[in-house]
Design an enzyme around this catalytic site. Structure first.
Site, PDB file in Angstrom:
ATOM      1  N   PRO A  49      28.635  12.834 121.536  1.00 51.88           N
ATOM      2  CA  PRO A  49      29.505  13.793 122.227  1.00 51.88           C
ATOM      3  C   PRO A  49      30.827  13.976 121.470  1.00 51.88           C
ATOM      4  O   PRO A  49      31.335  13.058 120.834  1.00 51.88           O
ATOM      5  CB  PRO A  49      29.745  13.147 123.595  1.00 51.88           C
ATOM      6  CG  PRO A  49      28.581  12.227 123.795  1.00 51.88           C
ATOM      7  CD  PRO A  49      28.225  11.730 122.415  1.00 51.88           C
ATOM      8  N   GLY A  50      31.358  15.182 121.575  1.00 54.45           N
ATOM      9  CA  GLY A  50      32.644  15.480 120.957  1.00 54.45           C
ATOM     10  C   GLY A  50      32.596  15.498 119.439  1.00 54.45           C
ATOM     11  O   GLY A  50      33.632  15.372 118.790  1.00 54.45           O
ATOM     12  N   ARG A  51      31.395  15.646 118.883  1.00 55.25           N
ATOM     13  CA  ARG A  51      31.192  15.642 117.432  1.00 55.25           C
ATOM     14  C   ARG A  51      31.646  14.342 116.781  1.00 55.25           C
ATOM     15  O   ARG A  51      32.001  14.283 115.627  1.00 55.25           O
ATOM     16  CB  ARG A  51      31.860  16.860 116.782  1.00 55.25           C
ATOM     17  CG  ARG A  51      31.335  18.183 117.378  1.00 55.25           C
ATOM     18  CD  ARG A  51      31.659  19.401 116.575  1.00 55.25           C
ATOM     19  NE  ARG A  51      31.188  19.389 115.202  1.00 55.25           N
ATOM     20  CZ  ARG A  51      29.945  19.635 114.778  1.00 55.25           C
ATOM     21  NH1 ARG A  51      29.000  19.879 115.660  1.00 55.25           N
ATOM     22  NH2 ARG A  51      29.647  19.634 113.507  1.00 55.25           N
ATOM     23  N   LEU A  52      31.615  13.250 117.556  1.00 54.00           N
ATOM     24  CA  LEU A  52      31.962  11.922 117.048  1.00 54.00           C
ATOM     25  C   LEU A  52      30.677  11.216 116.603  1.00 54.00           C
ATOM     26  O   LEU A  52      30.322  10.139 117.083  1.00 54.00           O
ATOM     27  CB  LEU A  52      32.700  11.120 118.123  1.00 54.00           C
ATOM     28  CG  LEU A  52      33.959  11.785 118.685  1.00 54.00           C
ATOM     29  CD1 LEU A  52      34.559  10.933 119.791  1.00 54.00           C
ATOM     30  CD2 LEU A  52      34.965  12.032 117.573  1.00 54.00           C
TER      31      LEU A  52
END
Length: 191
Positions: free
Chosen positions: A168-171
């Protein structure tokens, strides 16, 4: 860390076999020609082990010419349904004739005949020309179809393998394995 990236790949490929609607073994193959011009296309993984990742093709095709000019390639598996991808880079060698013969024998008759009839990657004046050649080859080999001498496999021996997992969140979680004389070194990459 020091996990085995081939074992992880095996597990991920098995997961993809259960979740991907088509060709979980599809991979992008990137090559570079003699002038440094990159090229990429989809091919199918037909085998892998500690020695590398194997695909088969016409050895007179564009990709084969590029591999002759530069014996290094990159592969990419992207399994969208699993939110995972695997990048592989390394030198390329031809598989043995025995390996190519064994795999060719497992292909459908239509694929075997097509390997003889197609001048892969070269210009085609119209579809009827190819279909006529296919019919001629089919008549030439009424029984078993031998492997054409211009058709065979290539093995990409991984010098680096990156395992990427969406977060999630491009993490994202990125693990980079680099081959050493004793196995693999592992590190992380920023997302």
């Amino acid at each position: 860390m020091a996990d085995d990236p081939i074992a992880i790949f095996d597990a991920w490929l098995a997961d993809a076999g259960r979740s991907e609607p088509n060709d979980p073994n599809a991979m992008a193959l990137a090559t570079v020609d003699a002038d440094g011009q990159p090229s990429v296309r989809m091919v199918l993984l037909k085998g892998h082990d500690d020695r590398g990742f194997v695909f088969y093709t016409n050895r007179e095709s564009r990709k084969a010419g590029e591999l002759a000019a530069n014996r290094h390639a990159a592969l990419l598996f992207h399994w969208k349904s699993l939110r995972r991808q695997v990048r592989i880079e390394g030198p390329v060698t031809r598989v043995t004739d025995a390996e190519s013969d064994a795999y060719f024998a497992t292909r459908s008759r239509a694929s075997q005949v097509g390997a003889w009839a197609s001048d892969q990657s070269r210009p085609l004046d119209d579809r009827a020309t190819f279909e006529a050649r296919y019919t001629e080859v089919e008549a030439r080999f009424p029984g078993d179809v031998p492997r054409p001498p211009h058709w065979g496999g290539y093995r990409v021996a991984p010098s680096a393998i990156e395992l990427w997992e969406d977060r999630p969140g491009r993490l994202h979680h990125r693990r980079l394995f680099t081959r050493t004389d004793g196995g693999w070194d592992e590190g992380l990459l920023y997302p």
